[in-house]
Write a protein that holds these residues in place. Structure first.
Motif, PDB file in Angstrom:
ATOM      1  N   HIS A  58       0.819  -1.215   0.000  1.00 56.02           N
ATOM      2  CA  HIS A  58       0.000   0.000   0.000  1.00 56.02           C
ATOM      3  C   HIS A  58       0.852   1.266   0.000  1.00 56.02           C
ATOM      4  O   HIS A  58       0.602   2.205   0.757  1.00 56.02           O
ATOM      5  CB  HIS A  58      -1.009  -0.019   1.145  1.00 56.02           C
ATOM      6  CG  HIS A  58      -1.910  -1.212   1.059  1.00 56.02           C
ATOM      7  ND1 HIS A  58      -2.909  -1.295   0.119  1.00 56.02           N
ATOM      8  CD2 HIS A  58      -1.909  -2.387   1.736  1.00 56.02           C
ATOM      9  CE1 HIS A  58      -3.513  -2.459   0.226  1.00 56.02           C
ATOM     10  NE2 HIS A  58      -2.923  -3.141   1.189  1.00 56.02           N
ATOM     11  N   ARG A  59       1.915   1.248  -0.813  1.00 54.60           N
ATOM     12  CA  ARG A  59       2.825   2.369  -1.047  1.00 54.60           C
ATOM     13  C   ARG A  59       3.630   2.754   0.193  1.00 54.60           C
ATOM     14  O   ARG A  59       4.092   3.876   0.328  1.00 54.60           O
ATOM     15  CB  ARG A  59       2.084   3.555  -1.649  1.00 54.60           C
ATOM     16  CG  ARG A  59       1.357   3.135  -2.950  1.00 54.60           C
ATOM     17  CD  ARG A  59       0.726   4.266  -3.644  1.00 54.60           C
ATOM     18  NE  ARG A  59       1.763   5.009  -4.364  1.00 54.60           N
ATOM     19  CZ  ARG A  59       1.588   6.232  -4.842  1.00 54.60           C
ATOM     20  NH1 ARG A  59       0.454   6.852  -4.668  1.00 54.60           N
ATOM     21  NH2 ARG A  59       2.555   6.838  -5.473  1.00 54.60           N
ATOM     22  N   VAL A  60       3.793   1.800   1.072  1.00 52.68           N
ATOM     23  CA  VAL A  60       4.661   1.962   2.238  1.00 52.68           C
ATOM     24  C   VAL A  60       5.832   1.002   2.054  1.00 52.68           C
ATOM     25  O   VAL A  60       5.634  -0.189   1.774  1.00 52.68           O
ATOM     26  CB  VAL A  60       3.919   1.672   3.555  1.00 52.68           C
ATOM     27  CG1 VAL A  60       4.886   1.673   4.738  1.00 52.68           C
ATOM     28  CG2 VAL A  60       2.798   2.676   3.752  1.00 52.68           C
ATOM     29  N   ILE A  61       7.046   1.497   2.199  1.00 50.95           N
ATOM     30  CA  ILE A  61       8.258   0.702   2.015  1.00 50.95           C
ATOM     31  C   ILE A  61       8.378  -0.276   3.184  1.00 50.95           C
ATOM     32  O   ILE A  61       8.492   0.138   4.332  1.00 50.95           O
ATOM     33  CB  ILE A  61       9.492   1.617   1.947  1.00 50.95           C
ATOM     34  CG1 ILE A  61       9.370   2.561   0.745  1.00 50.95           C
ATOM     35  CG2 ILE A  61      10.774   0.791   1.883  1.00 50.95           C
ATOM     36  CD1 ILE A  61      10.329   3.726   0.771  1.00 50.95           C
ATOM     37  N   ARG A  62       8.321  -1.561   2.878  1.00 47.44           N
ATOM     38  CA  ARG A  62       8.442  -2.585   3.919  1.00 47.44           C
ATOM     39  C   ARG A  62       9.847  -3.176   3.964  1.00 47.44           C
ATOM     40  O   ARG A  62      10.305  -3.622   5.006  1.00 47.44           O
ATOM     41  CB  ARG A  62       7.413  -3.694   3.717  1.00 47.44           C
ATOM     42  CG  ARG A  62       5.986  -3.215   3.771  1.00 47.44           C
ATOM     43  CD  ARG A  62       5.671  -2.532   5.082  1.00 47.44           C
ATOM     44  NE  ARG A  62       4.260  -2.111   5.098  1.00 47.44           N
ATOM     45  CZ  ARG A  62       3.735  -1.383   6.032  1.00 47.44           C
ATOM     46  NH1 ARG A  62       4.465  -0.942   7.034  1.00 47.44           N
ATOM     47  NH2 ARG A  62       2.469  -1.038   5.973  1.00 47.44           N
ATOM     48  N   GLU A  66      19.849   6.128   4.829  1.00 42.86           N
ATOM     49  CA  GLU A  66      20.219   4.836   5.392  1.00 42.86           C
ATOM     50  C   GLU A  66      18.996   3.939   5.230  1.00 42.86           C
ATOM     51  O   GLU A  66      17.858   4.419   5.321  1.00 42.86           O
ATOM     52  CB  GLU A  66      20.585   4.969   6.870  1.00 42.86           C
ATOM     53  CG  GLU A  66      21.859   5.757   7.123  1.00 42.86           C
ATOM     54  CD  GLU A  66      23.095   5.055   6.577  1.00 42.86           C
ATOM     55  OE1 GLU A  66      23.140   3.803   6.633  1.00 42.86           O
ATOM     56  OE2 GLU A  66      23.995   5.762   6.095  1.00 42.86           O
ATOM     57  N   ARG A  67      19.203   2.677   5.004  1.00 44.90           N
ATOM     58  CA  ARG A  67      18.104   1.742   4.766  1.00 44.90           C
ATOM     59  C   ARG A  67      17.062   1.805   5.878  1.00 44.90           C
ATOM     60  O   ARG A  67      15.865   1.885   5.619  1.00 44.90           O
ATOM     61  CB  ARG A  67      18.661   0.320   4.633  1.00 44.90           C
ATOM     62  CG  ARG A  67      17.619  -0.715   4.360  1.00 44.90           C
ATOM     63  CD  ARG A  67      18.224  -2.132   4.368  1.00 44.90           C
ATOM     64  NE  ARG A  67      17.154  -3.085   4.470  1.00 44.90           N
ATOM     65  CZ  ARG A  67      16.559  -3.440   5.614  1.00 44.90           C
ATOM     66  NH1 ARG A  67      16.925  -2.901   6.749  1.00 44.90           N
ATOM     67  NH2 ARG A  67      15.568  -4.309   5.603  1.00 44.90           N
ATOM     68  N   ASP A  68      17.479   1.803   7.127  1.00 47.09           N
ATOM     69  CA  ASP A  68      16.538   1.794   8.258  1.00 47.09           C
ATOM     70  C   ASP A  68      15.647   3.030   8.301  1.00 47.09           C
ATOM     71  O   ASP A  68      14.546   2.980   8.844  1.00 47.09           O
ATOM     72  CB  ASP A  68      17.292   1.657   9.581  1.00 47.09           C
ATOM     73  CG  ASP A  68      17.908   0.274   9.740  1.00 47.09           C
ATOM     74  OD1 ASP A  68      17.483  -0.652   9.037  1.00 47.09           O
ATOM     75  OD2 ASP A  68      18.827   0.138  10.576  1.00 47.09           O
ATOM     76  N   ALA A  69      16.109   4.140   7.719  1.00 44.13           N
ATOM     77  CA  ALA A  69      15.316   5.374   7.719  1.00 44.13           C
ATOM     78  C   ALA A  69      14.127   5.291   6.755  1.00 44.13           C
ATOM     79  O   ALA A  69      13.213   6.124   6.821  1.00 44.13           O
ATOM     80  CB  ALA A  69      16.190   6.568   7.361  1.00 44.13           C
ATOM     81  N   LEU A  70      14.129   4.302   5.856  1.00 45.26           N
ATOM     82  CA  LEU A  70      13.048   4.168   4.871  1.00 45.26           C
ATOM     83  C   LEU A  70      12.033   3.079   5.229  1.00 45.26           C
ATOM     84  O   LEU A  70      10.901   3.119   4.749  1.00 45.26           O
ATOM     85  CB  LEU A  70      13.633   3.884   3.487  1.00 45.26           C
ATOM     86  CG  LEU A  70      14.424   5.024   2.866  1.00 45.26           C
ATOM     87  CD1 LEU A  70      15.089   4.572   1.572  1.00 45.26           C
ATOM     88  CD2 LEU A  70      13.534   6.223   2.625  1.00 45.26           C
ATOM     89  N   ILE A  71      12.432   2.132   6.030  1.00 46.08           N
ATOM     90  CA  ILE A  71      11.548   1.010   6.356  1.00 46.08           C
ATOM     91  C   ILE A  71      10.305   1.523   7.096  1.00 46.08           C
ATOM     92  O   ILE A  71      10.401   2.314   8.026  1.00 46.08           O
ATOM     93  CB  ILE A  71      12.283  -0.051   7.198  1.00 46.08           C
ATOM     94  CG1 ILE A  71      13.534  -0.555   6.467  1.00 46.08           C
ATOM     95  CG2 ILE A  71      11.349  -1.208   7.563  1.00 46.08           C
ATOM     96  CD1 ILE A  71      13.292  -1.152   5.101  1.00 46.08           C
ATOM     97  N   ASN A  72       9.145   1.080   6.605  1.00 47.50           N
ATOM     98  CA  ASN A  72       7.823   1.458   7.138  1.00 47.50           C
ATOM     99  C   ASN A  72       7.486   2.937   6.946  1.00 47.50           C
ATOM    100  O   ASN A  72       6.671   3.494   7.677  1.00 47.50           O
ATOM    101  CB  ASN A  72       7.674   1.051   8.609  1.00 47.50           C
ATOM    102  CG  ASN A  72       7.717  -0.450   8.762  1.00 47.50           C
ATOM    103  OD1 ASN A  72       7.162  -1.185   7.950  1.00 47.50           O
ATOM    104  ND2 ASN A  72       8.413  -0.917   9.784  1.00 47.50           N
ATOM    105  N   LYS A  73       8.094   3.554   5.925  1.00 45.44           N
ATOM    106  CA  LYS A  73       7.795   4.947   5.578  1.00 45.44           C
ATOM    107  C   LYS A  73       7.098   4.974   4.212  1.00 45.44           C
ATOM    108  O   LYS A  73       7.322   4.128   3.356  1.00 45.44           O
ATOM    109  CB  LYS A  73       9.064   5.791   5.503  1.00 45.44           C
ATOM    110  CG  LYS A  73       9.884   5.798   6.763  1.00 45.44           C
ATOM    111  CD  LYS A  73       9.166   6.486   7.886  1.00 45.44           C
ATOM    112  CE  LYS A  73      10.093   6.608   9.078  1.00 45.44           C
ATOM    113  NZ  LYS A  73       9.502   6.450  10.337  1.00 45.44           N
ATOM    114  N   SER A  74       6.284   5.977   4.005  1.00 45.99           N
ATOM    115  CA  SER A  74       5.568   6.151   2.743  1.00 45.99           C
ATOM    116  C   SER A  74       6.524   6.552   1.620  1.00 45.99           C
ATOM    117  O   SER A  74       7.489   7.287   1.847  1.00 45.99           O
ATOM    118  CB  SER A  74       4.509   7.247   2.902  1.00 45.99           C
ATOM    119  OG  SER A  74       3.951   7.566   1.645  1.00 45.99           O
ATOM    120  N   PHE A  75       6.215   6.086   0.421  1.00 45.93           N
ATOM    121  CA  PHE A  75       6.959   6.510  -0.763  1.00 45.93           C
ATOM    122  C   PHE A  75       6.841   8.025  -0.972  1.00 45.93           C
ATOM    123  O   PHE A  75       7.656   8.613  -1.672  1.00 45.93           O
ATOM    124  CB  PHE A  75       6.412   5.824  -2.022  1.00 45.93           C
ATOM    125  CG  PHE A  75       7.107   4.551  -2.381  1.00 45.93           C
ATOM    126  CD1 PHE A  75       8.407   4.546  -2.844  1.00 45.93           C
ATOM    127  CD2 PHE A  75       6.444   3.345  -2.272  1.00 45.93           C
ATOM    128  CE1 PHE A  75       9.038   3.367  -3.183  1.00 45.93           C
ATOM    129  CE2 PHE A  75       7.065   2.152  -2.614  1.00 45.93           C
ATOM    130  CZ  PHE A  75       8.370   2.162  -3.072  1.00 45.93           C
TER     131      PHE A  75
END
Length: 193
Positions: free
Chosen positions: A22-26, A39-48
């Motif tokens: 649903h356009r959220v980076i998992r 950093e990879r961890d800064a994107l996890i579970n964040k919206s595109f």
């Protein structure tokens, strides 16, 4: 020879990849995070949404993908994205949905930077005009673009005409050549693949 199917995680693949629901980076790999300066961890579970220059671009792209990414099919477009430092760059994005009923329920995307400058001229176009222009550059007809975007063929023709006139070009061939070969602005650098 072993015929067992190999399994890979995103982190093992050498191209910018992301898994989203649903356009959220998992999940994403380091190449994807580095492309945007995170950093990879800064994107996890964040919206595109945080990776787009404007929320309108995020919304418009979502509408187009929702209509053109049925389960199992591969769809792609080209668009301007934004890095964490504000830098803008062109990207070719390919995606595949794994849910036939909801293309955003589970999808994998590959982001490939394009060596096309982001100039004042092409950022001066509206988001819709850039969207249409990328589809024209892919060789799609007015009718195909209209169907893909849910607009009338006449609306697509008018956008193309306005862009051509605004840029002082003679025809669609010149418009595509301009789009693909716009020189960088002073102090602006191309992104090389």
């Amino acid at each position: 020879m072993n015929t067992a199917q190999a399994a890979f995680t995103l982190s093992e693949l050498p191209v910018p990849l992301v898994f989203a629901t649903h356009r959220v980076i998992r999940d994403c790999n380091g190449e994807f995070a580095a492309l945007f300066g995170y950093e990879r961890d800064a994107l996890i579970n964040k919206s595109f949404a945080r990776l787009y220059p404007a929320i309108d671009d995020f919304v418009r792209t979502g509408e187009m993908w929702r209509d053109n990414l049925p389960g199992g099919a591969v769809y792609y477009d080209e668009r301007i994205m934004a890095a964490t430092d504000g830098r803008r760059f062109w990207c070719r994005v390919r995606g595949r949905s794994h849910n036939t009923g909801d293309p955003f329920a589970a999808a994998v995307y590959c982001f490939e930077p394009i060596a096309r400058p982001v100039s004042a001229a092409n950022t001066g176009l509206t988001g819709r005009q850039r969207q249409i222009l990328t589809l024209v550059a892919q060789g799609k007809t007015n009718a195909a673009i209209a169907e893909e975007l849910g607009l009338s063929r006449r609306t697509i023709e008018m956008h193309r005409l306005r862009m051509t006139r605004a840029l002082g070009l003679a025809n669609t061939a010149e418009l595509i050549a301009w789009f693909l070969n716009t020189p960088p602005e002073e102090g602006q650098h191309r992104i090389d693949n």
